[in-house]
Design a protein around this motif. Structure first.
Motif, PDB file in Angstrom:
ATOM      1  N   ILE A 161       0.835  -1.212   0.000  1.00 61.42           N
ATOM      2  CA  ILE A 161       0.000   0.000   0.000  1.00 61.42           C
ATOM      3  C   ILE A 161       0.867   1.257   0.000  1.00 61.42           C
ATOM      4  O   ILE A 161       0.647   2.194  -0.774  1.00 61.42           O
ATOM      5  CB  ILE A 161      -0.954  -0.006   1.219  1.00 61.42           C
ATOM      6  CG1 ILE A 161      -1.987  -1.125   1.077  1.00 61.42           C
ATOM      7  CG2 ILE A 161      -1.651   1.345   1.367  1.00 61.42           C
ATOM      8  CD1 ILE A 161      -2.821  -1.341   2.319  1.00 61.42           C
ATOM      9  N   VAL A 162       1.883   1.274   0.873  1.00 58.46           N
ATOM     10  CA  VAL A 162       2.769   2.441   0.957  1.00 58.46           C
ATOM     11  C   VAL A 162       3.531   2.628  -0.359  1.00 58.46           C
ATOM     12  O   VAL A 162       3.667   3.757  -0.860  1.00 58.46           O
ATOM     13  CB  VAL A 162       3.756   2.285   2.134  1.00 58.46           C
ATOM     14  CG1 VAL A 162       4.790   3.407   2.128  1.00 58.46           C
ATOM     15  CG2 VAL A 162       3.003   2.264   3.463  1.00 58.46           C
ATOM     16  N   ALA A 163       4.007   1.518  -0.945  1.00 58.01           N
ATOM     17  CA  ALA A 163       4.752   1.608  -2.198  1.00 58.01           C
ATOM     18  C   ALA A 163       3.871   2.105  -3.337  1.00 58.01           C
ATOM     19  O   ALA A 163       4.304   2.912  -4.174  1.00 58.01           O
ATOM     20  CB  ALA A 163       5.335   0.234  -2.550  1.00 58.01           C
ATOM     21  N   ARG A 164       2.623   1.665  -3.379  1.00 59.45           N
ATOM     22  CA  ARG A 164       1.700   2.131  -4.415  1.00 59.45           C
ATOM     23  C   ARG A 164       1.445   3.639  -4.290  1.00 59.45           C
ATOM     24  O   ARG A 164       1.380   4.359  -5.289  1.00 59.45           O
ATOM     25  CB  ARG A 164       0.373   1.369  -4.338  1.00 59.45           C
ATOM     26  CG  ARG A 164       0.442  -0.045  -4.870  1.00 59.45           C
ATOM     27  CD  ARG A 164      -0.885  -0.776  -4.719  1.00 59.45           C
ATOM     28  NE  ARG A 164      -0.776  -2.152  -5.196  1.00 59.45           N
ATOM     29  CZ  ARG A 164      -0.937  -2.525  -6.461  1.00 59.45           C
ATOM     30  NH1 ARG A 164      -1.239  -1.608  -7.379  1.00 59.45           N
ATOM     31  NH2 ARG A 164      -0.816  -3.784  -6.809  1.00 59.45           N
ATOM     32  N   GLN A 165       1.283   4.077  -3.049  1.00 54.85           N
ATOM     33  CA  GLN A 165       1.064   5.513  -2.828  1.00 54.85           C
ATOM     34  C   GLN A 165       2.274   6.318  -3.287  1.00 54.85           C
ATOM     35  O   GLN A 165       2.134   7.378  -3.906  1.00 54.85           O
ATOM     36  CB  GLN A 165       0.775   5.763  -1.344  1.00 54.85           C
ATOM     37  CG  GLN A 165      -0.550   5.187  -0.859  1.00 54.85           C
ATOM     38  CD  GLN A 165      -0.716   5.298   0.646  1.00 54.85           C
ATOM     39  OE1 GLN A 165       0.250   5.566   1.380  1.00 54.85           O
ATOM     40  NE2 GLN A 165      -1.938   5.076   1.128  1.00 54.85           N
ATOM     41  N   PHE A 166       3.471   5.786  -3.020  1.00 53.77           N
ATOM     42  CA  PHE A 166       4.694   6.487  -3.422  1.00 53.77           C
ATOM     43  C   PHE A 166       4.816   6.547  -4.948  1.00 53.77           C
ATOM     44  O   PHE A 166       5.129   7.598  -5.508  1.00 53.77           O
ATOM     45  CB  PHE A 166       5.914   5.774  -2.818  1.00 53.77           C
ATOM     46  CG  PHE A 166       7.228   6.369  -3.238  1.00 53.77           C
ATOM     47  CD1 PHE A 166       7.713   7.522  -2.625  1.00 53.77           C
ATOM     48  CD2 PHE A 166       7.982   5.794  -4.259  1.00 53.77           C
ATOM     49  CE1 PHE A 166       8.919   8.085  -3.021  1.00 53.77           C
ATOM     50  CE2 PHE A 166       9.185   6.341  -4.652  1.00 53.77           C
ATOM     51  CZ  PHE A 166       9.660   7.494  -4.038  1.00 53.77           C
ATOM     52  N   VAL A 167       4.572   5.420  -5.625  1.00 55.52           N
ATOM     53  CA  VAL A 167       4.689   5.386  -7.084  1.00 55.52           C
ATOM     54  C   VAL A 167       3.652   6.302  -7.727  1.00 55.52           C
ATOM     55  O   VAL A 167       3.952   7.039  -8.685  1.00 55.52           O
ATOM     56  CB  VAL A 167       4.539   3.946  -7.607  1.00 55.52           C
ATOM     57  CG1 VAL A 167       4.484   3.928  -9.140  1.00 55.52           C
ATOM     58  CG2 VAL A 167       5.684   3.077  -7.106  1.00 55.52           C
ATOM     59  N   SER A 168       2.423   6.300  -7.206  1.00 51.15           N
ATOM     60  CA  SER A 168       1.372   7.166  -7.755  1.00 51.15           C
ATOM     61  C   SER A 168       1.709   8.638  -7.561  1.00 51.15           C
ATOM     62  O   SER A 168       1.460   9.469  -8.446  1.00 51.15           O
ATOM     63  CB  SER A 168       0.029   6.845  -7.095  1.00 51.15           C
ATOM     64  OG  SER A 168      -0.383   5.529  -7.403  1.00 51.15           O
ATOM     65  N   ALA A 169       2.296   8.958  -6.386  1.00 51.26           N
ATOM     66  CA  ALA A 169       2.630  10.356  -6.103  1.00 51.26           C
ATOM     67  C   ALA A 169       3.786  10.856  -6.962  1.00 51.26           C
ATOM     68  O   ALA A 169       3.800  12.020  -7.391  1.00 51.26           O
ATOM     69  CB  ALA A 169       2.962  10.525  -4.622  1.00 51.26           C
ATOM     70  N   THR A 170       4.761   9.985  -7.219  1.00 52.46           N
ATOM     71  CA  THR A 170       5.948  10.406  -7.987  1.00 52.46           C
ATOM     72  C   THR A 170       5.787  10.191  -9.486  1.00 52.46           C
ATOM     73  O   THR A 170       6.584  10.733 -10.271  1.00 52.46           O
ATOM     74  CB  THR A 170       7.185   9.622  -7.504  1.00 52.46           C
ATOM     75  OG1 THR A 170       6.917   8.213  -7.575  1.00 52.46           O
ATOM     76  CG2 THR A 170       7.515  10.006  -6.063  1.00 52.46           C
ATOM     77  N   ASN A 171       4.766   9.418  -9.896  1.00 57.42           N
ATOM     78  CA  ASN A 171       4.525   9.170 -11.329  1.00 57.42           C
ATOM     79  C   ASN A 171       3.035   9.315 -11.617  1.00 57.42           C
ATOM     80  O   ASN A 171       2.352   8.335 -11.943  1.00 57.42           O
ATOM     81  CB  ASN A 171       5.006   7.780 -11.725  1.00 57.42           C
ATOM     82  CG  ASN A 171       6.477   7.551 -11.452  1.00 57.42           C
ATOM     83  OD1 ASN A 171       7.334   7.825 -12.288  1.00 57.42           O
ATOM     84  ND2 ASN A 171       6.768   7.038 -10.259  1.00 57.42           N
ATOM     85  N   PRO A 172       2.497  10.541 -11.494  1.00 57.21           N
ATOM     86  CA  PRO A 172       1.045  10.719 -11.624  1.00 57.21           C
ATOM     87  C   PRO A 172       0.496  10.356 -13.006  1.00 57.21           C
ATOM     88  O   PRO A 172      -0.701  10.063 -13.139  1.00 57.21           O
ATOM     89  CB  PRO A 172       0.850  12.217 -11.337  1.00 57.21           C
ATOM     90  CG  PRO A 172       2.185  12.836 -11.610  1.00 57.21           C
ATOM     91  CD  PRO A 172       3.194  11.818 -11.238  1.00 57.21           C
ATOM     92  N   ALA A 173       1.337  10.326 -14.018  1.00 51.43           N
ATOM     93  CA  ALA A 173       0.857  10.018 -15.378  1.00 51.43           C
ATOM     94  C   ALA A 173       0.676   8.522 -15.606  1.00 51.43           C
ATOM     95  O   ALA A 173       0.008   8.114 -16.572  1.00 51.43           O
ATOM     96  CB  ALA A 173       1.837  10.576 -16.416  1.00 51.43           C
ATOM     97  N   LEU A 174       1.254   7.680 -14.735  1.00 58.84           N
ATOM     98  CA  LEU A 174       1.155   6.239 -14.924  1.00 58.84           C
ATOM     99  C   LEU A 174      -0.208   5.716 -14.495  1.00 58.84           C
ATOM    100  O   LEU A 174      -0.761   6.134 -13.473  1.00 58.84           O
ATOM    101  CB  LEU A 174       2.241   5.517 -14.124  1.00 58.84           C
ATOM    102  CG  LEU A 174       3.681   5.631 -14.634  1.00 58.84           C
ATOM    103  CD1 LEU A 174       4.608   4.813 -13.751  1.00 58.84           C
ATOM    104  CD2 LEU A 174       3.778   5.139 -16.072  1.00 58.84           C
ATOM    105  N   LEU A 175      -0.746   4.809 -15.313  1.00 58.62           N
ATOM    106  CA  LEU A 175      -2.026   4.187 -14.975  1.00 58.62           C
ATOM    107  C   LEU A 175      -1.789   3.034 -14.007  1.00 58.62           C
ATOM    108  O   LEU A 175      -1.045   2.103 -14.329  1.00 58.62           O
ATOM    109  CB  LEU A 175      -2.703   3.657 -16.247  1.00 58.62           C
ATOM    110  CG  LEU A 175      -4.056   2.954 -16.058  1.00 58.62           C
ATOM    111  CD1 LEU A 175      -5.105   3.950 -15.564  1.00 58.62           C
ATOM    112  CD2 LEU A 175      -4.505   2.294 -17.359  1.00 58.62           C
ATOM    113  N   PRO A 176      -2.391   3.065 -12.801  1.00 64.64           N
ATOM    114  CA  PRO A 176      -2.219   1.957 -11.858  1.00 64.64           C
ATOM    115  C   PRO A 176      -2.637   0.631 -12.495  1.00 64.64           C
ATOM    116  O   PRO A 176      -3.705   0.544 -13.102  1.00 64.64           O
ATOM    117  CB  PRO A 176      -3.133   2.334 -10.694  1.00 64.64           C
ATOM    118  CG  PRO A 176      -3.214   3.834 -10.755  1.00 64.64           C
ATOM    119  CD  PRO A 176      -3.177   4.169 -12.224  1.00 64.64           C
ATOM    120  N   GLY A 177      -1.788  -0.373 -12.369  1.00 63.78           N
ATOM    121  CA  GLY A 177      -2.074  -1.659 -12.983  1.00 63.78           C
ATOM    122  C   GLY A 177      -1.377  -1.878 -14.306  1.00 63.78           C
ATOM    123  O   GLY A 177      -1.299  -3.006 -14.789  1.00 63.78           O
ATOM    124  N   SER A 178      -0.857  -0.787 -14.897  1.00 64.56           N
ATOM    125  CA  SER A 178      -0.130  -0.939 -16.152  1.00 64.56           C
ATOM    126  C   SER A 178       1.213  -1.622 -15.886  1.00 64.56           C
ATOM    127  O   SER A 178       1.708  -1.645 -14.761  1.00 64.56           O
ATOM    128  CB  SER A 178       0.096   0.412 -16.817  1.00 64.56           C
ATOM    129  OG  SER A 178       0.968   1.206 -16.032  1.00 64.56           O
TER     130      SER A 178
END
Length: 550
Positions: A161-178
């Protein structure tokens, strides 16, 4: 000195099968109930969970992996069917080994079946908990992580969960699950930075016992106890409960096939062998070894032999029909899953539900979650049922304390003490142990049981050729020389054992060593067969017609 290869005479086995009374199991199961028990045991974790992991090994070739696993089970299943019809007793492979290979091998396989059934139920209870948590989220409910998972799994979930939040925050253009998102997510989790671990422990917020963080999978613990209660109440009630669940989960699987087929992109299956099987046949074999857990349980049908109305006819029907139905459904789901989602993007934790979520079909994903819960519930029921019946058979032979493990409830006519013990074991192990390692141990233990049954059916054909066989395994001999089906069963299941790796072989050996300690310190001293005259336990061919007259 005890005769470690003493065989239990077929005449004694057949005599036990005819016994009736308050201290015997109740014969209430027909062909539909037995087939439903087989389907109930098989369709569960494999089709709803392990198909995701298998896809990452085999790619679209996952369909071939299910066929490979299914063939191994089919060859073993035919051998099981012959034994189950000929020796209609609780105990399954344990009883068959006792009649053919001797007491030591029977003990090994009985101990091994404990690894399959009790530990298998523990694994499934943990998987059930994961889907129950998803089910609660449909209604906006959440459980604290330390109460929803064992400690190690809860910490991994918090880290994710923490890692997903970090990746989403630092890479907002990436689609989760891609695929790109998942690669970055793996990189963050693998780094295991102090900051990541600190935030994960804060999110977990687990209490401490003697200075150590604890976590208890409460849903897994509770569902195991509920299933145990149902099994204690009675086999008829258990069969009805299972049949209702089987109808629900088969309906969900057919729903997945019907709706999912409209979203299949054939290009995802590849255009040549390399794209169809990106890791070659080795990947298909490796996937087959892991998803073999999908098929575990069909053999539990044979453990209910003393509760079948007409075991000589109905047990082969239950075993073969359940295997056929489940294999066809598995192949269909594998085709739909790998057709809906490119194999690299298949979700591992909830592959089918996620595939529909990616198509904006959230309502369908909710239905699949309910089906997964139903599927895993019936798997637990049949595995705990099989475990208690194996313990019952071993206790009747004196290899375990009879007063406990063979005790029949005066009202419910079930082996209630062994059922409660198996249920408590499954509840405790499933609530505090990670699912992954137990599942691999269960696979290799079950494969060993299948190999031994394939050997035993050939041995009994030679040692007791005139014994009446209501069902005969086809292809036992080709030109009177070669036992084709058993050899294929040995090769297919042995290959899948090999693909599971040396670590799982080491775990299996350690488990069997523990069992041998119990055997030599208790079982061999209390064995009924050891007390029989040596002439009865040598396994010499029976005189033609003797068994029939008895």
């Amino acid at each position: 000195m005890p005769n470690l290869l003493a065989k239990k005479p077929l005449s004694a086995l057949l005599s036990e099968a005819k016994q009736e009374g308050e201290q015997t199991l109740e014969r209430v199961l027909g062909p539909f109930s037995l087939t439903a028990l087989g389907v109930g045991a098989v369709i569960g974790a494999g089709i709803f969970v392990l198909s995701g992991l298998g896809a990452h090994y085999a790619g679209p070739g996952l369909m071939l992996s299910f066929i490979l696993s299914g063939l191994g089970c089919a060859f073993a299943g035919l051998c099981y069917a012959e034994f189950a019809a000929m020796i209609p007793l609780a105990g399954s492979a344990y009883t068959y080994a006792y009649a053919t290979l001797g007491e030591l091998f029977a003990w090994i396989i009985g101990w091994d079946l404990t690894l399959e059934y009790a530990m298998g139920a523990s694994t499934v209870s943990s998987g059930w908990s994961n889907h129950f948590i998803e089910f609660l989220r449909i209604f906006g409910l959440k459980m604290p992580l330390w109460l929803a998972y064992d400690h190690w799994t809860g910490l991994r979930a918090a880290t994710d969960i923490v890692a997903r939040q970090f990746v989403s925050a630092t890479n907002p253009a990436l689609l989760p699950g891609s695929q790109e998102f998942l690669l970055k997510l793996d990189a963050v989790k693998n780094a295991q930075t102090p900051e990541l671990l600190s935030h994960a422990h804060q999110l977990l917020n687990a209490p401490h016992l003697f200075g150590v963080e604890i976590g208890v999978n409460i849903p897994a613990f509770i569902i195991a106890l509920i299933i145990t209660t149902i099994l204690v109440i009675g086999i008829k009630e258990s069969a009805k409960f299972n049949a209702g669940i089987v109808m629900l989960k088969v309906s969900v699987v057919l729903f997945v096939l019907g709706l999912g087929s409209h979203y299949v992109n054939r290009a995802n299956w590849g255009t040549d062998w390399h794209s169809y099987a990106p890791n070659g046949f080795a990947g298909i074999g490796l996937a087959a070894g892991y998803i073999f857990f999908s098929y575990i349980g069909f053999d539990a049908v044979s453990t209910t032999a003393q509760e079948a109305k007409n075991p000589q006819r109905d047990l082969p029907i239950g075993i073969i029909a359940s295997l056929t139905i489940c294999t066809l459904l598995y192949i269909g789901v594998a085709a739909v899953l790998t057709g809906m989602v490119p194999w690299r993007e298949v979700n591992i934790e909830a592959p089918i539900a996620r595939a529909f979520l990616d198509k904006d079909l959230g309502w369908a994903s909710n239905i699949i979650t309910v089906g997964a819960l139903a599927g895993l519930t019936s798997v637990m029921l049949v595995m705990l049922l099989g475990q208690s019946r194996v313990l019952y058979a071993m206790a009747n032979d004196g290899l375990l304390p009879r007063s406990f493990f063979a005790s029949i409830h005066p009202k419910f006519r079930t082996p209630w003490k062994s059922t409660i013990l198996a249920g408590l074991l499954a509840a405790i192990v499933g609530s505090v142990t990670p699912i992954d390692d137990i599942g691999k141990m269960v696979n290799i233990g079950t494969l060993l049981a299948f190999v031994i049954v394939c050997i035993a059916v050939v041995v009994l054909r030679r040692t007791n050729p005139d014994q009446p066989r209501p069902f005969k395994t086809p292809g036992i001999y080709l030109g009177g020389l070669l036992p084709v089906v058993p050899i294929l069963g040995i090769l297919f299941n042995g290959y899948m054992m090999y693909k599971l790796g040396w670590i799982n072989w080491a775990r299996l050996i350690i488990w069997l060593i523990i069992g041998l300690v119990v055997y030599f310190f208790y079982s061999v001293k209390h064995s009924k067969v050891q007390a029989m005259p040596a002439a009865m336990t040598t396994g010499r061919p029976m005189v033609k017609g003797v068994a029939a007259r008895e």
